[in-house]
Design a protein around this motif. Structure first.
Motif, PDB file in Angstrom:
ATOM      1  N   ALA A 241       6.122 -21.992   5.073  1.00 20.77           N
ATOM      2  CA  ALA A 241       4.993 -21.676   4.175  1.00 20.77           C
ATOM      3  C   ALA A 241       4.276 -20.415   4.649  1.00 20.77           C
ATOM      4  N   LEU A 242       4.169 -20.256   5.978  1.00 22.84           N
ATOM      5  CA  LEU A 242       3.537 -19.042   6.508  1.00 22.84           C
ATOM      6  C   LEU A 242       4.378 -17.811   6.188  1.00 22.84           C
ATOM      7  N   GLY A 243       5.704 -17.986   6.211  1.00 21.92           N
ATOM      8  CA  GLY A 243       6.594 -16.889   5.833  1.00 21.92           C
ATOM      9  C   GLY A 243       6.384 -16.501   4.374  1.00 21.92           C
ATOM     10  N   ARG A 244       6.217 -17.521   3.508  1.00 27.30           N
ATOM     11  CA  ARG A 244       5.981 -17.228   2.087  1.00 27.30           C
ATOM     12  C   ARG A 244       4.622 -16.550   1.889  1.00 27.30           C
ATOM     13  N   LEU A 245       3.628 -16.988   2.662  1.00 32.56           N
ATOM     14  CA  LEU A 245       2.309 -16.350   2.598  1.00 32.56           C
ATOM     15  C   LEU A 245       2.437 -14.858   2.948  1.00 32.56           C
ATOM     16  N   MET A 246       3.224 -14.589   3.988  1.00 31.33           N
ATOM     17  CA  MET A 246       3.419 -13.192   4.411  1.00 31.33           C
ATOM     18  C   MET A 246       4.111 -12.386   3.312  1.00 31.33           C
ATOM     19  N   GLU A 247       5.059 -13.004   2.627  1.00 35.86           N
ATOM     20  CA  GLU A 247       5.739 -12.313   1.518  1.00 35.86           C
ATOM     21  C   GLU A 247       4.737 -11.927   0.427  1.00 35.86           C
ATOM     22  N   THR A 248       3.841 -12.860   0.113  1.00 33.12           N
ATOM     23  CA  THR A 248       2.843 -12.577  -0.928  1.00 33.12           C
ATOM     24  C   THR A 248       1.903 -11.464  -0.467  1.00 33.12           C
ATOM     25  N   ILE A 249       1.586 -11.466   0.819  1.00 34.49           N
ATOM     26  CA  ILE A 249       0.755 -10.404   1.389  1.00 34.49           C
ATOM     27  C   ILE A 249       1.436  -9.045   1.229  1.00 34.49           C
ATOM     28  N   VAL A 250       2.740  -9.013   1.508  1.00 38.87           N
ATOM     29  CA  VAL A 250       3.512  -7.775   1.371  1.00 38.87           C
ATOM     30  C   VAL A 250       3.497  -7.307  -0.091  1.00 38.87           C
ATOM     31  N   LEU A 251       3.719  -8.240  -1.017  1.00 40.51           N
ATOM     32  CA  LEU A 251       3.735  -7.886  -2.441  1.00 40.51           C
ATOM     33  C   LEU A 251       2.371  -7.408  -2.917  1.00 40.51           C
ATOM     34  N   SER A 252       1.303  -8.032  -2.415  1.00 41.50           N
ATOM     35  CA  SER A 252      -0.041  -7.637  -2.811  1.00 41.50           C
ATOM     36  C   SER A 252      -0.326  -6.196  -2.369  1.00 41.50           C
ATOM     37  N   GLY A 253       0.130  -5.858  -1.162  1.00 44.61           N
ATOM     38  CA  GLY A 253      -0.011  -4.471  -0.692  1.00 44.61           C
ATOM     39  C   GLY A 253       0.777  -3.517  -1.584  1.00 44.61           C
ATOM     40  N   PHE A 254       1.986  -3.928  -1.950  1.00 48.55           N
ATOM     41  CA  PHE A 254       2.802  -3.117  -2.867  1.00 48.55           C
ATOM     42  C   PHE A 254       2.065  -2.907  -4.187  1.00 48.55           C
ATOM     43  N   SER A 255       1.400  -3.966  -4.684  1.00 53.51           N
ATOM     44  CA  SER A 255       0.750  -3.878  -5.994  1.00 53.51           C
ATOM     45  C   SER A 255      -0.338  -2.804  -5.982  1.00 53.51           C
ATOM     46  N   MET A 256      -1.034  -2.674  -4.844  1.00 56.89           N
ATOM     47  CA  MET A 256      -2.062  -1.627  -4.751  1.00 56.89           C
ATOM     48  C   MET A 256      -1.411  -0.256  -4.613  1.00 56.89           C
ATOM     49  N   ALA A 257      -0.324  -0.206  -3.822  1.00 59.93           N
ATOM     50  CA  ALA A 257       0.338   1.080  -3.598  1.00 59.93           C
ATOM     51  C   ALA A 257       0.895   1.623  -4.906  1.00 59.93           C
ATOM     52  N   LEU A 258       1.496   0.758  -5.726  1.00 60.54           N
ATOM     53  CA  LEU A 258       2.104   1.304  -6.936  1.00 60.54           C
ATOM     54  C   LEU A 258       1.070   1.599  -8.017  1.00 60.54           C
ATOM     55  N   ALA A 259      -0.082   0.936  -7.960  1.00 61.08           N
ATOM     56  CA  ALA A 259      -1.145   1.263  -8.918  1.00 61.08           C
ATOM     57  C   ALA A 259      -1.834   2.565  -8.522  1.00 61.08           C
TER      58      ALA A 259
END
Ligand SMILES: [Zn+2]
Ligand SMILES: [Zn+2]
Length: 448
Positions: A241-259
């Protein structure tokens, strides 16, 4: 999901902007640190690098990282960042950047071992040196790992500065699972703000005609939704579950970078948090609580404001913009923020002026909103459909859910709800409610 976006570029998006993600590798796995030499080879990084950690992350993973990379024949400078005097840990500040730059040898790359502070400092220093950086994440504590901006303290004010994205992100779920609870709470809090920050972005598009792209939301929607269901597993420190949390964290950072803006993950709730921080810095030169912890609490408050707003069958007529003319703006801001030092208030005046002008320019649009309220309401309802889930999720983690739990008393919480919208040109539910005369009557209630 993440793999699809590595080294990604898109120039045919409906929003008309070109989107780029610079990160080439994300390795969240039990052997992530052991695999570092392979990864460095894969990324074609030079033979000379530096590893940055602090007193705590050195023991958690820093020494292991240095050993592993050295054993593969790389020349590695190990750099331990000192704690900030009187705070007990390093702080991401202009001074800390100078300390690292003075000590950093000529190297081909920089590898951060740590969480928010260490990652942001490595991001800033490597950006200024024009060398790539990567990070071994030791805690799932915030969503900024893969964004291209840093939050840095400059002359007592927290500012967002442009930088670059990491070339690679590594994390071992077992290490994440052993991170202090408060860091995990903070990471979850930062992510759970997404339904409200995204709604603020939609609101800003509708009220001010601000740039908007649906892609950042789509990128993280499914993961943030799944995170609400994963909270129990995170609470019992299940590494998967912590690994999945980290994945979401990575995607959230991507979402800001691409915006190209933090709007997808930072709305009115972040302004509440920043204002609490500013008050605290002005008094004690120290942050209040972790960023994401504050954001989680603040998201509950703005979600409640949205809830009240969405109950309205009709929207009242807007009030005149405050202050009535730009000449009165300076004294208006000064009166509202009299508890802050002058140099901080000067910065707020600048931001308030930008927002005031933008809102004034869209006055006709605003006047027309009551007539199109049903449509606007449905847009906001869609985007904030998960709002009622934030508080139970944080409570299940035993994370703080009320301002008093992070030493923000009721008067400060009320004051912040009333005035924090001045500190940034970003438009949010707080601006909207104030303009329709709804903020003042509702602020007391949302704190109940
Ligand atoms: Zn787009
Ligand atoms: Zn945040």
């Amino acid at each position: 999901m993440i793999d699809r976006y590595l080294n990604w570029q898109r120039n045919d998006c409906v929003c008309g902007r070109e989107h780029t993600i610079e990160t080439s590798l994300v390795w969240i796995a039990p052997d992530a640190i052991d695999e570092l030499p392979h990864a460095l080879q894969l990324l074609a990084l030079g033979r000379r690098g530096a590893v940055l950690y602090d007193r705590i992350t050195r023991a958690v993973a820093g020494e292991r990282v240095v050993d592993r990379v050295r054993s593969a024949g790389y020349t590695v400078q190990a750099l331990e960042l000192p704690d900030r005097r009187g705070v007990g840990h390093p702080v991401c500040s202009v001074e800390a950047v100078a300390v690292i730059e003075a000590e950093l040898e000529p190297v081909d790359w920089l590898l951060a071992v740590g969480a928010g502070t260490i990652n942001d400092l490595a991001k800033m220093v490597s950006f200024r040196r024009s060398i790539p950086f990567a990070v071994v994440a030791t805690a799932p504590s915030m969503n900024g790992y893969t964004s291209s901006i840093v939050a840095i303290l400059e002359a007592g004010v927290k500012r967002t500065k442009p930088a670059h994205q990491p070339l690679a992100v590594f994390a071992e779920p077992n290490i994440l699972a052993e991170a202090p609870a408060r860091l995990i709470h903070a990471g979850v809090g930062d992510l759970l703000s997404k339904p409200v920050s995204q709604t603020d972005w939609v609101l800003s598009r509708e009220v001010l005609g601000e740039y908007f792209c649906p892609l950042p939301g789509e990128l993280v929607d499914r993961n943030v939704d799944a995170l609400f269901d994963d909270v129990a597993a995170i609470a019992r420190r299940d590494p998967a579950a912590l690994g999945r949390l980290m994945e979401t964290i990575v995607l959230s950072g991507f979402s800001m970078a691409l915006a190209g803006t933090s709007s997808p993950a930072s709305g009115g709730e972040h302004l509440l948090s920043h204002y609490w921080d500013m008050g605290r810095y002005a008094r004690d030169q120290a942050p209040l609580a972790l960023h994401g912890t504050q954001v989680g609490i603040a998201s509950i408050l703005t979600a409640r404001l949205y809830e009240r707003l969405l109950e309205l069958e009709s929207l009242p007529a807007p009030r005149p913009l405050e202050p009535a003319d730009e000449a009165g703006l300076e004294s208006w801001v000064q009166a509202r923020h009299s508890e802050l030092p002058d140099f901080v208030v000067d910065g707020i005046i600048e931001q308030s002026r930008a927002k005031w002008r933008e809102v004034r320019a869209q006055d006709e649009r605003l006047e027309a909103l009551p007539a199109s309220w049903p449509m606007l309401r449905s847009m906001l309802a869609d985007a904030s459909s998960t709002r009622h889930r934030i508080e139970p999720a944080l409570a299940e983690l035993a994370a703080p859910v009320r301002p008093e739990q992070i030493a923000v008393d009721r008067p400060s919480a009320l004051h912040t709800l009333r005035v924090c919208r001045d500190i940034r040109s970003r438009y949010s539910i707080l601006d909207f409610l104030a303009r329709f005369g709804l903020l003042e009557p509702w602020v007391e209630d949302v704190l109940e």
